[in-house]
Design a protein around this motif. Structure first.
Motif, PDB file in Angstrom:
ATOM      1  N   THR A   3      -5.295   1.394  -2.787  1.00 49.10           N
ATOM      2  CA  THR A   3      -5.477   2.243  -3.862  1.00 49.10           C
ATOM      3  C   THR A   3      -4.155   2.807  -4.179  1.00 49.10           C
TER       4      THR A   3
ATOM      5  N   ASP B 100      -6.805   2.874   8.552  1.00 47.53           N
ATOM      6  CA  ASP B 100      -7.280   2.609   7.195  1.00 47.53           C
ATOM      7  C   ASP B 100      -6.498   2.828   6.082  1.00 47.53           C
ATOM      8  N   LYS B 101      -5.869   4.107   6.268  1.00 47.71           N
ATOM      9  CA  LYS B 101      -5.069   4.348   5.026  1.00 47.71           C
ATOM     10  C   LYS B 101      -3.955   3.491   4.851  1.00 47.71           C
TER      11      LYS B 101
ATOM     12  N   SER C 263       0.961  -1.210   0.077  1.00 49.71           N
ATOM     13  CA  SER C 263       0.049   0.207   0.038  1.00 49.71           C
ATOM     14  C   SER C 263       0.823   1.162  -0.020  1.00 49.71           C
TER      15      SER C 263
ATOM     16  N   CYS D  91      -3.679   0.555   5.366  1.00 51.06           N
ATOM     17  CA  CYS D  91      -4.145  -0.734   4.694  1.00 51.06           C
ATOM     18  C   CYS D  91      -4.801  -0.620   3.625  1.00 51.06           C
ATOM     19  N   ASP D  92      -5.048   0.832   2.856  1.00 55.44           N
ATOM     20  CA  ASP D  92      -5.503   1.086   1.765  1.00 55.44           C
ATOM     21  C   ASP D  92      -4.633   0.615   0.329  1.00 55.44           C
TER      22      ASP D  92
END
Ligand code: NAI
Length: 317
Positions: free
Chosen positions: A278, A272-273, A250, A275-276
């Motif tokens: 994107t 959350d970021k 990530s 583990c994101d």
């Protein structure tokens, strides 16, 4: 042009049955001289018999191919390579395939269940490959296959010992790929699925019959051919399908600020970021991995702000 293995000497461990037998037959059919290694053990590693290896050697010879048997355990790695040298004078290709299972839920896994699996799969592959390594280095050619498993990649109930050994082999393969590159030694890892005596206890009979070892062997042959430069790869293969796997990372978050302690609360806040996935990156070496981490030091120093992104640095792509 058909891919020929004329002049090549191949060792396939655990070639008395299942996938190994299929590899041995396929290499021999294309001109390789094959050492058919098999201890003739049962699926849990007990017993010993020369029958399994002998039968495959006979099959190969009956079709006009070149093969010799070796009945040693992969734990006697030097002896396996010596058989290749004695019979054919060289060793070009090693397929680490021998394997056993001692499935238990983790709490019930005994020392012996653990040790035997590490010894046969991981240590055996180390010993066999090390015995071949200098020959490959000196001749500036070598192809090595490690056999991992989906159980190692994803985890599987009752296979803690086996999963650990199988991904240990991937780690071994990754480093051999790095060390072997300049000598034209390529090392790749496969996670196969095929019907065999190992899988007949966990798969329904029709699936065991349908998932033929011959739907795996062509990948092994291609990875072991001199024309194939693939190195350090990991492939899932079965039923005639082949896919390649790689690591994804990530973008991540910096959770530390200049001159302030790093806290678990900051980790929680950014979880959350972190583990994101994107815009995830695909680091492919230790250098790439380290580069982006080291760049964080200067980013924190210069900006001192939460939120900068280490893997976004162009140098790390
Ligand atoms: P198999 O049981 O048919 O073949 C394994 C062979 O290795 C046997 O002939 C056995 O006698 C031999 N062997 C066991 N211990 C040995 C030792 N110490 N030294 C030399 N030979 C030894 O099983 P299969 O399915 O063909 O498995 C081949 C490899 O593929 C194994 O490493 C297994 O863990 C791996 N694998 C197989 C999968 C499948 O779906 N069949 C799935 C994932 C991995």
């Amino acid at each position: 042009m058909p891919l020929s293995f004329e002049g090549r000497v191949v060792l396939v461990t655990g070639a008395g049955g299942g996938l190994g037998r299929e590899y041995a037959l396929a290499f021999a059919e294309r001109g390789a001289a094959v050492v058919v290694n098999d201890l003739g053990a049962d699926t849990k590693g007990g017993g010993k018999s020369s029958a399994a290896a002998d039968k495959v050697v006979e099959e190969i010879r009956a079709k006009g191919g070149k093969a010799v048997a070796n009945y040693d355990s992969v734990e006697d790695g030097e002896k396996l390579i010596q058989t290749a040298l004695d019979a054919f004078g060289r060793i070009d290709i090693v397929v680490n395939n021998a394997g056993i299972l001692r499935d238990r839920s983790f709490a019930r896994t005994s020392d012996l269940d653990w040790d035997l699996i590490q010894r046969i799969h991981l240590r055996g592959s180390f010993l066999v490959t090390r015995a071949a390594w200098n020959h490959m280095k000196n001749q500036k050619f070598g192809r090595i296959i490690m056999t991992a498993s989906a159980a190692g990649i994803y985890g599987n109930f009752g296979q803690a010992n086996y999963s650990a050994a199988k991904l240990g082999m991937l780690g071994l393969s990754n480093t051999l790929a790095v060390e072997g590159r300049k000598y034209n030694i390529c090392c790749n890892t496969i996670a196969p699925v095929a019907g065999s005596r190992l899988t007949e206890t966990v798969m329904p009979p029709d699936l065991v019959a349908s998932l033929k070892p011959e739907y795996v062997a062509p990948l092994v042959l291609w990875l072991c051919h001199e024309q194939c430069q693939e190195n350090g790869g990991l492939f899932e293969v079965g039923a005639g399908w082949i896919g390649k796997l790689r690591w994804e990372r990530s973008q991540g978050r910096i959770v530390r600020q200049k001159n302030k302690p790093m806290t678990p609360e900051a980790v929680q806040a950014e979880w959350d970021k972190i583990c994101d996935f994107t815009n995830a990156t695909k680091p492919a070496s230790v250098q790439e991995s380290l580069q982006s981490v080291v760049s964080v030091l200067s980013e924190v120093e210069s900006e001192g702000e939460v939120g900068a992104n280490p893997t976004a640095a162009p140098a790390s792509m």
